[in-house]
Design a protein around this motif. Structure first.
Motif, PDB file in Angstrom:
ATOM      1  N   ASN A  13       0.852  -1.197   0.000  1.00 13.91           N
ATOM      2  CA  ASN A  13       0.000   0.000   0.000  1.00 13.91           C
ATOM      3  C   ASN A  13       0.883   1.241   0.000  1.00 13.91           C
ATOM      4  O   ASN A  13       2.005   1.232   0.525  1.00 13.91           O
ATOM      5  N   LYS A  14       0.353   2.313  -0.582  1.00 18.49           N
ATOM      6  CA  LYS A  14       1.178   3.505  -0.784  1.00 18.49           C
ATOM      7  C   LYS A  14       1.490   4.230   0.522  1.00 18.49           C
ATOM      8  O   LYS A  14       2.507   4.911   0.624  1.00 18.49           O
ATOM      9  N   GLY A  15       0.641   4.077   1.536  1.00 23.92           N
ATOM     10  CA  GLY A  15       0.925   4.696   2.820  1.00 23.92           C
ATOM     11  C   GLY A  15       2.179   4.123   3.458  1.00 23.92           C
ATOM     12  O   GLY A  15       2.986   4.847   4.047  1.00 23.92           O
ATOM     13  N   TRP A  16       2.360   2.818   3.343  1.00 20.71           N
ATOM     14  CA  TRP A  16       3.571   2.149   3.839  1.00 20.71           C
ATOM     15  C   TRP A  16       4.801   2.700   3.123  1.00 20.71           C
ATOM     16  O   TRP A  16       5.829   2.970   3.747  1.00 20.71           O
ATOM     17  N   ALA A  17       4.711   2.866   1.794  1.00 17.99           N
ATOM     18  CA  ALA A  17       5.841   3.397   1.023  1.00 17.99           C
ATOM     19  C   ALA A  17       6.159   4.827   1.433  1.00 17.99           C
ATOM     20  O   ALA A  17       7.332   5.202   1.583  1.00 17.99           O
ATOM     21  N   ILE A  18       5.115   5.649   1.623  1.00 19.50           N
ATOM     22  CA  ILE A  18       5.330   7.043   2.042  1.00 19.50           C
ATOM     23  C   ILE A  18       6.002   7.068   3.420  1.00 19.50           C
ATOM     24  O   ILE A  18       6.912   7.863   3.674  1.00 19.50           O
ATOM     25  N   ALA A  19       5.557   6.190   4.308  1.00 21.61           N
ATOM     26  CA  ALA A  19       6.131   6.146   5.649  1.00 21.61           C
ATOM     27  C   ALA A  19       7.620   5.801   5.602  1.00 21.61           C
ATOM     28  O   ALA A  19       8.451   6.496   6.202  1.00 21.61           O
ATOM     29  N   LEU A  20       7.970   4.748   4.885  1.00 25.06           N
ATOM     30  CA  LEU A  20       9.372   4.316   4.816  1.00 25.06           C
ATOM     31  C   LEU A  20      10.251   5.386   4.182  1.00 25.06           C
ATOM     32  O   LEU A  20      11.383   5.627   4.621  1.00 25.06           O
ATOM     33  N   ALA A  21       9.731   6.032   3.129  1.00 23.49           N
ATOM     34  CA  ALA A  21      10.532   7.037   2.418  1.00 23.49           C
ATOM     35  C   ALA A  21      10.772   8.284   3.256  1.00 23.49           C
ATOM     36  O   ALA A  21      11.614   9.117   2.903  1.00 23.49           O
ATOM     37  N   SER A  22      10.048   8.424   4.391  1.00 27.86           N
ATOM     38  CA  SER A  22      10.229   9.608   5.241  1.00 27.86           C
ATOM     39  C   SER A  22      11.260   9.391   6.338  1.00 27.86           C
ATOM     40  O   SER A  22      11.582  10.318   7.081  1.00 27.86           O
ATOM     41  N   MET A  23      11.811   8.182   6.436  1.00 25.70           N
ATOM     42  CA  MET A  23      12.619   7.830   7.601  1.00 25.70           C
ATOM     43  C   MET A  23      14.119   7.889   7.318  1.00 25.70           C
ATOM     44  O   MET A  23      14.567   7.711   6.192  1.00 25.70           O
ATOM     45  N   ARG A  24      14.868   8.124   8.379  1.00 28.24           N
ATOM     46  CA  ARG A  24      16.325   8.098   8.326  1.00 28.24           C
ATOM     47  C   ARG A  24      16.825   6.787   8.933  1.00 28.24           C
ATOM     48  O   ARG A  24      16.082   6.092   9.632  1.00 28.24           O
ATOM     49  N   ARG A  25      18.078   6.504   8.681  1.00 24.98           N
ATOM     50  CA  ARG A  25      18.673   5.275   9.202  1.00 24.98           C
ATOM     51  C   ARG A  25      18.604   5.249  10.732  1.00 24.98           C
ATOM     52  O   ARG A  25      18.963   6.223  11.411  1.00 24.98           O
ATOM     53  N   GLY A  26      18.116   4.130  11.291  1.00 26.96           N
ATOM     54  CA  GLY A  26      18.032   3.969  12.735  1.00 26.96           C
ATOM     55  C   GLY A  26      16.821   4.611  13.374  1.00 26.96           C
ATOM     56  O   GLY A  26      16.631   4.515  14.601  1.00 26.96           O
ATOM     57  N   GLU A  27      15.960   5.249  12.595  1.00 27.05           N
ATOM     58  CA  GLU A  27      14.794   5.949  13.147  1.00 27.05           C
ATOM     59  C   GLU A  27      13.689   4.965  13.509  1.00 27.05           C
ATOM     60  O   GLU A  27      13.500   3.932  12.849  1.00 27.05           O
ATOM     61  N   ARG A  28      12.957   5.289  14.593  1.00 28.92           N
ATOM     62  CA  ARG A  28      11.724   4.586  14.946  1.00 28.92           C
ATOM     63  C   ARG A  28      10.596   5.596  14.948  1.00 28.92           C
ATOM     64  O   ARG A  28      10.746   6.716  15.470  1.00 28.92           O
ATOM     65  N   ALA A  29       9.463   5.205  14.372  1.00 26.93           N
ATOM     66  CA  ALA A  29       8.338   6.146  14.291  1.00 26.93           C
ATOM     67  C   ALA A  29       7.028   5.379  14.240  1.00 26.93           C
ATOM     68  O   ALA A  29       6.975   4.212  13.852  1.00 26.93           O
ATOM     69  N   ALA A  30       5.964   6.079  14.659  1.00 23.29           N
ATOM     70  CA  ALA A  30       4.611   5.542  14.560  1.00 23.29           C
ATOM     71  C   ALA A  30       3.879   6.271  13.444  1.00 23.29           C
ATOM     72  O   ALA A  30       4.046   7.484  13.254  1.00 23.29           O
ATOM     73  N   PHE A  31       3.057   5.540  12.704  1.00 20.17           N
ATOM     74  CA  PHE A  31       2.329   6.108  11.560  1.00 20.17           C
ATOM     75  C   PHE A  31       0.871   5.691  11.645  1.00 20.17           C
ATOM     76  O   PHE A  31       0.545   4.546  12.012  1.00 20.17           O
ATOM     77  N   LEU A  32      -0.017   6.625  11.310  1.00 21.43           N
ATOM     78  CA  LEU A  32      -1.426   6.333  11.106  1.00 21.43           C
ATOM     79  C   LEU A  32      -1.720   6.508   9.630  1.00 21.43           C
ATOM     80  O   LEU A  32      -1.491   7.577   9.060  1.00 21.43           O
ATOM     81  N   VAL A  33      -2.236   5.463   9.010  1.00 21.33           N
ATOM     82  CA  VAL A  33      -2.447   5.456   7.555  1.00 21.33           C
ATOM     83  C   VAL A  33      -3.926   5.248   7.288  1.00 21.33           C
ATOM     84  O   VAL A  33      -4.494   4.193   7.620  1.00 21.33           O
ATOM     85  N   ARG A  34      -4.549   6.258   6.723  1.00 29.59           N
ATOM     86  CA  ARG A  34      -5.984   6.209   6.427  1.00 29.59           C
ATOM     87  C   ARG A  34      -6.238   5.210   5.292  1.00 29.59           C
ATOM     88  O   ARG A  34      -5.353   4.903   4.493  1.00 29.59           O
ATOM     89  N   SER A  35      -7.449   4.743   5.209  1.00 26.96           N
ATOM     90  CA  SER A  35      -7.767   3.652   4.286  1.00 26.96           C
ATOM     91  C   SER A  35      -7.469   3.985   2.831  1.00 26.96           C
ATOM     92  O   SER A  35      -7.076   3.110   2.060  1.00 26.96           O
ATOM     93  N   ASP A  36      -7.668   5.255   2.417  1.00 24.59           N
ATOM     94  CA  ASP A  36      -7.419   5.571   1.022  1.00 24.59           C
ATOM     95  C   ASP A  36      -5.921   5.552   0.701  1.00 24.59           C
ATOM     96  O   ASP A  36      -5.537   5.607  -0.470  1.00 24.59           O
ATOM     97  N   TYR A  37      -5.056   5.446   1.716  1.00 26.94           N
ATOM     98  CA  TYR A  37      -3.630   5.248   1.513  1.00 26.94           C
ATOM     99  C   TYR A  37      -3.221   3.818   1.897  1.00 26.94           C
ATOM    100  O   TYR A  37      -2.040   3.489   1.891  1.00 26.94           O
ATOM    101  N   ALA A  38      -4.216   3.003   2.259  1.00 28.79           N
ATOM    102  CA  ALA A  38      -3.934   1.629   2.671  1.00 28.79           C
ATOM    103  C   ALA A  38      -4.718   0.664   1.774  1.00 28.79           C
ATOM    104  O   ALA A  38      -4.408   0.537   0.594  1.00 28.79           O
TER     105      ALA A  38
END
Length: 576
Positions: A148-173
């Motif tokens: 899903n594109k929300g997962w791709a957007i989330a990963l592309a926003s991260m730096r090496r070693g980063e931990r983050a929480a994401f909320l992905v609405r259905s139209d991006y999931a």
């Protein structure tokens, strides 16, 4: 009523939490609701959870930045929201096509409208995927492996070693249809908002040994081109006995301590390269795979020359740039240096069949003395040369069997491998000395592509060759030649000459096994050869007699006696 009680119960939990100035995470809230409902034997109806409780103070799923809760809107429409738990390092982020390595948990947050009950089932907080259950990081290609594109957007926003929480609405999931995962049976309902907690470990980098001591960064696009090329098949690497054509440069503390100064040919397995580089070359690197950056711990820097010879302080890791241009496959046929075949470079089709025994090749061949000795076999182009038909020295035929169509090779032969052929060729005097043969294979035909007459001829040559070896008492070598001859004609069951040749080869193999037999399985193999001969000609006296001898050696006296009686009855005029 039960629904009214459930609503009151939920309100009570919310009010108590607010009174205690306690923020309930979604999971804690849902768990308390489950326990309370269970204690009252209630089935909670579809309810809407206050956004204050579900997403911490104020977090609008349809628009809004969510900044009050520490979330950032990555898409501008509230479709993908991010909250950093642990900051990463550097400024680089993965991009489309990169291989990313992650640890993550994925749960269903709620429906888009905030409800946590779907069709009477509690869905809020339910996990649907996790890398933690595998106990190893999960790898994804950011482009081909993302569902899903929300997962791709989330990963592309991260730096090496980063931990983050994401909320992905259905139209991006998974949208209005939802999704059922075939492997686990987990269902994500329609219009569901998902929650991911992701740790981005690295991208385009492999921990080759799993201990953090040998790390490889690679050009994912070059590697992907090689892996997806239908002509090359699965990735191939040099072996520890091959010669690698490589470029490398090693650095420690910003200082270059080892360099190839361009591409050079390096024999592997001799300690001429750091152990870590050899491991990368033989287990990961591919021809045309681009440049690799290899970071290795001090223990993988060892060379035969010693650690100090590299000028690297003990306990300090080093970084290498490495590129594999090509490699030469090296085969020491008898493991004693008497026949060494070097295939120069990899062909366009490295999985093309080798030029095995009884195959026909079109080849250019030149033979000369070792160490720049005289040329005694001038360059000749030989057409339809059948490997193993004794038209050239046996050692050269064996060498050709390690090459592929489109490949050049060098065959280095000690005199001990060619002396026996000296009397068969006009250049025989040169076969009493070490020699080197240059070969180029232009094209080749597999044995089954020969005509039946060509196959029968090849089988008879191997039969006669085997007879020579048998008369010299070289029974194992003779057995090998008989087996080669049999393999050429084993499927030609309607050709009279081929069938007769197969019969003789079965009998000759049985004669060799009788000379060599020391174990029960040897005698049983002899019985099998005799049975195969009798399947061709049931009255073959030699097969019956030899089978009887084998039965006697196996203490199967009744079978042995029966065969001996039958052989005596058939003896007059029934020999092969």
């Amino acid at each position: 009523s039960a629904p009214t009680t459930a609503v009151l119960l939920m309100s009570w939990i919310v009010s108590i939490s607010s009174f205690n100035n306690e923020f309930l995470s979604q999971g804690v809230f849902i768990r308390r609701l489950q326990l309370a409902s269970k204690s009252l034997h209630l089935q909670a109806p579809p309810v809407r959870v206050p956004e204050r409780i579900l997403y911490s103070r104020k977090l609008f799923l349809r628009g809004g930045s969510g900044n009050e809760a520490g979330y950032v809107d990555l898409t501008g429409d509230g479709g993908v929201l991010k909250m950093i738990i642990k900051h990463g390092v550097g400024d680089e982020r993965p991009s489309k096509g990169d291989d990313v390595f992650t640890r993550f948990n994925a749960t269903i947050a709620s429906l888009d409208n905030g409800e946590i009950i779907y069709n009477g089932t509690l869905v809020g907080g339910q996990p649907f995927d996790s890398s933690l259950r595998d106990e190893v990081p999960r790898a994804f290609n950011l482009g081909t492996d993302v569902s899903n594109k929300g997962w791709a957007i989330a990963l592309a926003s991260m730096r090496r070693g980063e931990r983050a929480a994401f909320l992905v609405r259905s139209d991006y999931a998974y949208g209005e249809s939802g999704r059922t995962f075939a492997g686990t049976g987990t269902t994500i309902p329609p219009n569901a908002t998902l929650r991911y907690e992701i740790e981005l470990l690295q991208w385009n980098e492999v921990d080759l040994l799993g201990d953090g001591k040998l790390l490889i960064k690679y050009d994912v696009h070059a590697l992907r081109r090689m892996q997806h090329d239908p002509m090359t098949g699965p990735p191939r690497h040099p072996s520890e006995s091959d010669e690698a054509i490589v470029s490398y440069e090693g650095r420690c503390g910003g200082k270059v301590f080892l360099s190839s100064d361009g591409f050079r040919t390096v024999p592997l397995g001799r300690g001429l390269l750091p152990a870590g580089l050899e491991y990368v070359l033989t287990h990961f690197a591919v021809k045309g795979g681009g440049r690799y950056t290899v970071t290795m711990a001090p223990e993988y820097l060892a060379q035969s020359a010693g650690h100090e010879a590299l000028g690297v302080p003990h306990g300090v890791p080093a970084e290498f740039d490495l590129e594999l241009k090509d490699w030469n496959e090296v085969h020491d046929r008898f493991l004693d240096g008497s026949l060494v075949v070097t295939g120069l470079g990899q062909t366009a089709d490295p999985y093309a069949a080798l030029c095995k025994d009884s195959g026909a090749v079109n080849a250019t061949i030149m033979g000369q003395g070792a160490n720049g000795g005289p040329v005694f076999f001038p360059t000749q182009r030989l057409s339809d040369l059948v490997v193993g038909n004794r038209d050239i020295p046996e050692a050269v035929e064996i060498g050709i069997s390690f090459l592929r169509p489109g490949q050049r090779g060098v065959i280095a032969v000690k005199k001990s491998r060619t002396e026996e052929d000296a009397g068969r060729f006009p250049y025989g005097e040169h076969l009493g000395r070490d020699s080197v043969w240059s070969v180029e294979i232009h094209s080749a035909k597999r044995p089954y592509q020969l005509s039946v007459d060509e196959r029968v001829k090849a089988a008879k040559i191997r039969k006669d060759w085997g007879n020579e070896l048998f008369n010299l008492g070289r029974y194992e070598d003779a057995l090998g030649k008989y087996e080669q001859g049999f393999q050429v004609v084993r499927y030609n069951k309607d050709h009279e000459d081929a069938v007769k040749t197969r019969l003789i080869l079965h009998l000759n193999k049985a004669a060799c096994l009788q000379k060599l037999a020391h174990r029960e399985e040897d005698w049983r193999a002899l019985v099998d050869e005799c049975n195969a001969a009798l399947a061709i000609r049931s009255s073959c006296v030699k097969a019956i007699f030899r089978r009887g001898q084998a039965y006697m050696a196996l203490n199967q006296t009744e079978e042995a006696a029966a065969d001996m009686r039958k052989a005596v009855d058939l003896e007059p005029g029934h020999g092969v």
